[in-house]
Scaffold this motif. Structure first.
Motif, PDB file in Angstrom:
ATOM      1  N   GLU A 263      -0.326  -1.755  -5.486  1.00  0.00           N
ATOM      2  CA  GLU A 263      -1.542  -2.404  -5.002  1.00  0.00           C
ATOM      3  C   GLU A 263      -1.534  -3.897  -5.347  1.00  0.00           C
ATOM      4  O   GLU A 263      -1.866  -4.746  -4.506  1.00  0.00           O
ATOM      5  N   TRP A 421      -9.179  -0.396   4.071  1.00  0.00           N
ATOM      6  CA  TRP A 421      -8.189  -0.066   3.058  1.00  0.00           C
ATOM      7  C   TRP A 421      -8.352   1.371   2.571  1.00  0.00           C
ATOM      8  O   TRP A 421      -9.478   1.816   2.317  1.00  0.00           O
ATOM      9  N   PRO A 422      -7.247   2.098   2.411  1.00  0.00           N
ATOM     10  CA  PRO A 422      -7.344   3.437   1.805  1.00  0.00           C
ATOM     11  C   PRO A 422      -7.715   3.307   0.335  1.00  0.00           C
ATOM     12  O   PRO A 422      -7.628   2.225  -0.262  1.00  0.00           O
ATOM     13  N   LYS A 423      -8.111   4.416  -0.249  1.00  0.00           N
ATOM     14  CA  LYS A 423      -8.635   4.400  -1.613  1.00  0.00           C
ATOM     15  C   LYS A 423      -7.657   3.778  -2.600  1.00  0.00           C
ATOM     16  O   LYS A 423      -8.054   2.998  -3.484  1.00  0.00           O
ATOM     17  N   HIS A 424      -6.359   4.082  -2.469  1.00  0.00           N
ATOM     18  CA  HIS A 424      -5.408   3.601  -3.460  1.00  0.00           C
ATOM     19  C   HIS A 424      -5.083   2.117  -3.299  1.00  0.00           C
ATOM     20  O   HIS A 424      -4.378   1.544  -4.119  1.00  0.00           O
ATOM     21  N   ARG A 426      -7.807  -0.098  -2.381  1.00  0.00           N
ATOM     22  CA  ARG A 426      -9.130  -0.676  -2.157  1.00  0.00           C
ATOM     23  C   ARG A 426      -9.361  -1.981  -2.928  1.00  0.00           C
ATOM     24  O   ARG A 426     -10.279  -2.738  -2.607  1.00  0.00           O
ATOM     25  N   HIS A 427      -8.547  -2.252  -3.968  1.00  0.00           N
ATOM     26  CA  HIS A 427      -8.747  -3.463  -4.759  1.00  0.00           C
ATOM     27  C   HIS A 427      -7.957  -4.660  -4.230  1.00  0.00           C
ATOM     28  O   HIS A 427      -8.058  -5.753  -4.797  1.00  0.00           O
TER      29      HIS A 427
END
Length: 538
Positions: A263, A421-424, A426-427
């Motif tokens: 990420e 954005w997918p959860k993994h 999201r940042h």
């Protein structure tokens, strides 16, 4: 062949369930394939098994993994032994489907093949199997071959089991119809898992490709920022990894998983994506007077006009009977002054880290000179915009241009926050959009304080500044030596600009030196006295 009792069927169902869970949680394709084969082998009590996968061009089945209990063989997969099993052709010389090999037949026809005794079977070429038996002193008998296909019918692999053994006596028998149905169910589950994994992998590659596409666009627009987009992620990960290894101090609890690292790496690649909207003449503004071209040439022309005007006046004075020596002396003095002023304007046109007030005043005095243009109109030597640019105190950008440059981070945040954005991941917007924030809240675009910023965003802020200070390809400044860049960063750590704890790790773990040795000009790598770095205590 033997019939299964209720306990054995229940046991197989449990194995299928366990495999489903494992397939859903696994991310390593090779380990998944190995688990599929081993579960199939255990479920049917087979002596051995082989798994094939199609080649990239779809013309052959390539050996991937093989196990055999009697022979103690484990080839491919986690064994580390690739084996020397030849691929199986799926088509003939004319492109016709190969139906002679059992594995190729199952793959081409999309049907399972269950053979009780290969030495008694007709219709297939078992020469390869017989050569295997002769080589290893083995006796192949029963075969169960099952294709694995996805929801579109595309071949994902072929699972082949050999020699079904009676669990009570160990004698080799045949694979039952129940065996076949269970393995077909297992193959279907495996196909779903592999398809999902392939789709996820393809989407991740697509995302990486889009990111690279953006960076290619930025690089083509401005080669000076292309290097920056490549190196900031590298330095970000180096500092983040060092910080995650800290055992004491404010960062002792900071740790990163592989997913966290992916990420952050992606955020690093995208941290300046908003620059794709910034006008190129501002991104690449190498001098104060540069727009599409450097307007210093216009000033040179005006000086030439003034020099010739001075010469013409002197000639007219001589014709009028003036003293040639006095006229010549005045001409030389006037032209020397003009040439000195021209050299001065050329000098201040190059950006610096601080323009002296006296130099600003001199620019304004020169601007007050008069000259006559090609239309015969007399006007000030420098226009208001030229004075505005030539009196820029720091760098080459006017406040208006700097605001446009700074807007790139606003555009970065807007662009990234607009994506689903997918959860993994999201940042990513927060990490990428925070590299111009400051610990004291005086940064931009949101004016966040240090306690409102994530550690990865603070890491990227240091990486961004250090790379910019040491970059060798900026047209508007010379790259800093290592010691000078560290001194600037040290002052930033003291004045609330960057995180002092991360800066301490940056120096203490010698992240700066590792990056410098790999990416800076050797001439920049001078001797660093760490005890003299502001804000750092060895």
């Amino acid at each position: 062949m033997h019939e299964l009792n209720h306990d054995q069927i229940a046991q197989r169902l449990d194995q299928l369930t366990e495999l489903s869970v494992a397939l859903g949680a696994g991310h390593d394709t090779d380990l998944l394939l190995e688990r599929i084969l081993l579960v199939a082998k255990r479920m049917t009590n087979a002596d051995g098994g082989t798994l094939y996968r199609p080649s990239s061009d779809g013309r052959t089945l390539c050996f991937h993994l093989s196990v055999n209990d009697t022979l103690g063989l484990h080839l491919g997969g986690s064994s580390g032994n690739p084996g020397d099993i030849a691929p199986v052709a799926l088509t003939g010389e004319q492109g016709e489907p190969n139906l002679e090999s059992v594995a190729a037949y199952a793959a081409n026809q999309g049907q399972s093949v269950n053979i009780a005794d290969v030495y008694q079977a007709d219709g297939f070429n078992f020469s390869g199997m017989r050569a295997f038996d002769q080589r290893f002193g083995y006796r192949s008998q029963s075969f169960l071959t099952v294709p694995m296909r996805d929801h579109t019918g595309e071949l994902l692999g072929v699972l082949q089991l050999i020699n079904a053994r009676d669990p009570r006596g160990g004698t080799v028998g045949t694979f039952s119809a129940t065996d076949q149905r269970f393995i077909e169910a297992l193959a279907a589950q495996a196909a779903v898992a592999l398809t999902t994994q392939q789709l996820v992998g393809q989407l991740e590659k697509l995302l990486e490709g889009i990111v690279n596409l953006i960076n290619i666009g930025i690089d083509e627009k401005s080669p000076y920022t292309g290097r920056h987009c490549q190196f900031v992620p590298v330095l970000t990960m180096m500092l983040a990894d060092a910080a995650s290894e800290a055992e004491h101090g404010p960062l002792a609890n900071f740790r990163m998983s592989d997913a966290d690292r992916k990420e952050l790496w992606l955020a690093g690649l995208l941290h300046d994506c908003g620059k794709i909207t910034t006008p190129v003449h501002i991104v690449d503004k190498a001098t104060k007077l540069q727009t599409i071209y450097d307007r210093i040439g216009l000033l040179d022309t005006r000086f030439e006009v003034l020099l010739r005007d001075a010469e013409l006046r002197a000639l007219k004075e001589q014709i009028a009977g003036g003293d040639p020596d006095a006229i010549g002396a005045r001409l030389r003095q006037e032209q020397a002054t003009l040439r000195a002023e021209r050299a001065f304007l050329r000098h201040v046109n190059v950006g610096s880290e601080g323009m002296a007030p006296d130099d600003e005043d001199r620019v304004r005095r020169i601007a007050a000179r008069r000259w006559t243009d090609a239309e015969g109109v007399e006007q000030p030597f420098l226009g208001a915009d030229e004075v505005h640019n030539l009196t820029i105190r720091y760098g080459t950008l006017t406040p208006e241009e700097r605001a446009i440059i700074n807007n790139h981070i606003v555009m970065t945040v807007r662009m990234l926050e607009s994506l689903p954005w997918p959860k993994h991941l999201r940042h990513v917007p927060e990490f990428a959009g925070g590299h111009h924030e400051r610990m004291d809240g005086k940064g931009y675009p949101k004016g966040l304080r240090g306690d409102q910023m994530s550690i990865p965003a603070r890491v990227m802020a240091i990486a961004d500044i250090f790379e910019a200070l040491t970059a060798t390809d900026r047209p508007y400044k010379k790259p800093k030596a290592l010691s000078e860049a560290l001194a600037i960063l040290g002052r930033f750590s003291l004045n609330g600009h960057i995180d002092p704890a991360l800066f301490d790790i940056f120096v203490r773990r010698k992240v700066y030196l590792e990056f410098a040795r790999g990416h800076l000009d050797p001439a920049q790598i001078d001797d660093v006295d760490e005890s003299a770095i502001p804000g750092y205590t060895p």
